[in-house]
Design an enzyme around this catalytic site. Structure first.
Site, mmCIF file in Angstrom:
data_model
loop_
_atom_site.group_PDB
_atom_site.id
_atom_site.type_symbol
_atom_site.label_atom_id
_atom_site.label_comp_id
_atom_site.label_asym_id
_atom_site.label_seq_id
_atom_site.Cartn_x
_atom_site.Cartn_y
_atom_site.Cartn_z
ATOM 1 N N GLU A 69 0.851 -1.192 0.000
ATOM 2 C CA GLU A 69 0.000 0.000 0.000
ATOM 3 C C GLU A 69 0.894 1.252 0.000
ATOM 4 O OE1 GLU A 69 -4.061 0.470 2.142
ATOM 5 O OE2 GLU A 69 -2.481 0.650 3.601
ATOM 6 N N ARG A 139 -4.007 -3.673 -0.503
ATOM 7 C CA ARG A 139 -5.431 -3.289 -0.508
ATOM 8 C C ARG A 139 -5.818 -2.931 -1.937
ATOM 9 N NH1 ARG A 139 -5.200 -0.288 4.629
ATOM 10 N NH2 ARG A 139 -6.095 -1.616 6.224
HETATM 11 N N1 LIG Z 1 -9.651 7.060 5.244
HETATM 12 C C1 LIG Z 1 -8.896 6.081 4.754
HETATM 13 N N2 LIG Z 1 -7.875 5.593 5.481
HETATM 14 C C2 LIG Z 1 -7.162 4.614 4.923
HETATM 15 C C3 LIG Z 1 -7.446 4.088 3.665
HETATM 16 N N3 LIG Z 1 -6.555 3.099 3.413
HETATM 17 C C4 LIG Z 1 -5.764 3.029 4.469
HETATM 18 N N4 LIG Z 1 -6.096 3.926 5.389
HETATM 19 C C5 LIG Z 1 -5.410 4.238 6.644
HETATM 20 C C6 LIG Z 1 -5.509 3.208 7.721
HETATM 21 C C7 LIG Z 1 -4.190 3.341 8.411
HETATM 22 O O1 LIG Z 1 -4.216 4.424 9.320
HETATM 23 C C8 LIG Z 1 -3.235 3.720 7.300
HETATM 24 C C9 LIG Z 1 -2.441 2.584 6.698
HETATM 25 O O2 LIG Z 1 -3.089 1.405 6.846
HETATM 26 P P1 LIG Z 1 -2.517 0.035 7.542
HETATM 27 O O3 LIG Z 1 -3.203 -1.009 6.783
HETATM 28 O O4 LIG Z 1 -1.045 -0.018 7.365
HETATM 29 O O5 LIG Z 1 -2.962 0.006 8.932
HETATM 30 O O6 LIG Z 1 -4.044 4.324 6.310
HETATM 31 C C10 LIG Z 1 -8.513 4.616 2.925
HETATM 32 O O7 LIG Z 1 -8.845 4.240 1.783
HETATM 33 N N5 LIG Z 1 -9.205 5.621 3.512
#
Ligand SMILES: Nc1nc2c(ncn2[C@H]2C[C@H](O)[C@@H](COP(=O)(O)O)O2)c(=O)[nH]1
Ligand code: ADP
Length: 295
Positions: A69, A139
């Site tokens: 990601e 993701r």
């Molecule tokens: N609002 C959103 N937040 C998101 C999205 N994809 C990820 N995230 C956030 C959640 C975590 O704080 C961080 C990285 O994710 P981890 O999987 O490493 O915990 O980003 C989104 O689409 N929308």
């Protein structure tokens, strides 16, 4: 996570990731995310252990192409007209958490486009005799919409107009990309929200200090509605029918080789079944020397 087979690369499935990871295969159809030869992706709430799981996949299946990601990009968005991220950059992840009503729409446009770019990027060319048989995305554009954006709308951080506009361009892009944005399967890494909160605190990312259990419960519920109860309306037939593998990651697999073996064997069997179901003429993507560690 999403799983897929690589499009355009014969004999390559893809998968997507979760909550945050995904998988896909890529041949006539795209996506591990959504199709054989296209990618797969894991789907998971924040801090469930996706990155740790992806590392394990990488060690077990070294020929698979794993797409992480782009969270680093979200923390350092070039701003103010400069391409120098170090000078004049914005931490959009932090802005979204601090002022969700102001920044959620901006965040979802950027996260979704960065996910699409990662999905459309061809995998690094390896030697011709060792093509990537499977692509796994941490993701996908489906988690973006059916977990995060949907949740932000339901929480009142995306206005009805913003949610309508988001869905309009999301529909448009995915329909026009067709098989290129397809995933063949989803890996749902499932853990209790309380476990995710403990892992999130252990990870201690500065932007996430304000996240409370309630938010992780909402994300968990969105994943359950989408991938288990199937009560979320999914607007793309391929994603709606893509198989889902639910993996229990509540236990500590990071330091338990036996649990790791069981998880990897489940993934291997799932990917093999995807190739058989979705790519009838597709040779088994898992070749000798690439099997999961024994449980
Ligand atoms: N609002 C959103 N937040 C998101 C999205 N994809 C990820 N995230 C956030 C959640 C975590 O704080 C961080 C990285 O994710 P981890 O999987 O490493 O915990 O980003 C989104 O689409 N929308
Ligand atoms: N199965 C597990 N058991 C115990 N700790 C874990 C497990 N998976 C991850 N962790 C720990 O939890 C934290 C968050 O994991 P990470 O893989 O970064 O999550 P994600 O990528 O889903 O946000 C890290 O400190 C990691 O070492």
């Amino acid at each position: 996570m999403f799983l897929g087979f690589d499009e355009g690369t014969p004999h390559i499935p893809r998968v997507q990731s979760w909550g945050k990871p995904r998988l896909t295969p890529h041949p006539p159809e795209p996506g591990w995310g959504p199709h054989p030869g296209s990618p797969c992706s894991p789907s998971v709430p924040a801090a469930v252990g996706k990155s740790t799981f992806l590392k394990l996949l990488g060690a077990t299946f070294p020929r698979w192409h794993l797409v992480t990601e782009p969270v680093a990009q979200w923390r350092k968005v070039p701003a103010g007209g400069t391409a120098q991220a170090a000078v004049g950059s914005a931490n959009l992840l932090q802005m979204m958490y601090q002022e969700p009503a102001r920044w959620s729409y901006t965040f979802q446009t950027f996260s979704c486009i960065s996910r699409l770019k990662a999905m459309l990027e061809p995998p690094d060319e390896g030697p011709p005799e060792t093509p990537h048989p499977v692509r796994v995305f941490e993701r996908s554009v489906f988690s973006d919409r059916y977990v995060f954006a949907k949740n932000l709308f339901e929480a009142g951080h995306l206005q009805p107009l913003e949610w309508a506009i988001y869905q309009d361009w999301h529909d448009f892009l995915l329909r026009h990309l067709g098989p290129r944005a397809t995933l063949h399967g989803f890996l749902y890494l499932r853990a209790r929200p309380q476990t995710c909160l403990e892992r999130l605190r252990r990870r201690a990312r500065s932007e996430e200090g304000g996240i409370q259990l309630g938010y992780l419960q909402q994300l968990h519920a969105q994943h359950e509605h989408w991938l288990v109860d199937k009560t979320t309306e999914i607007h793309f037939a391929d994603a709606r029918s893509a198989p889902v593998l639910v993996l229990d990651v509540d236990k500590d697999f990071e330091h338990d080789v036996a649990v790791q073996g069981v998880l990897m064997a489940q993934v291997e069997a799932f990917v093999t079944s995807l190739s058989a179901d979705t790519l009838p003429s597709h040779p088994n993507p898992l070749r000798a020397g690439e099997g999961a560690a024994s449980p």
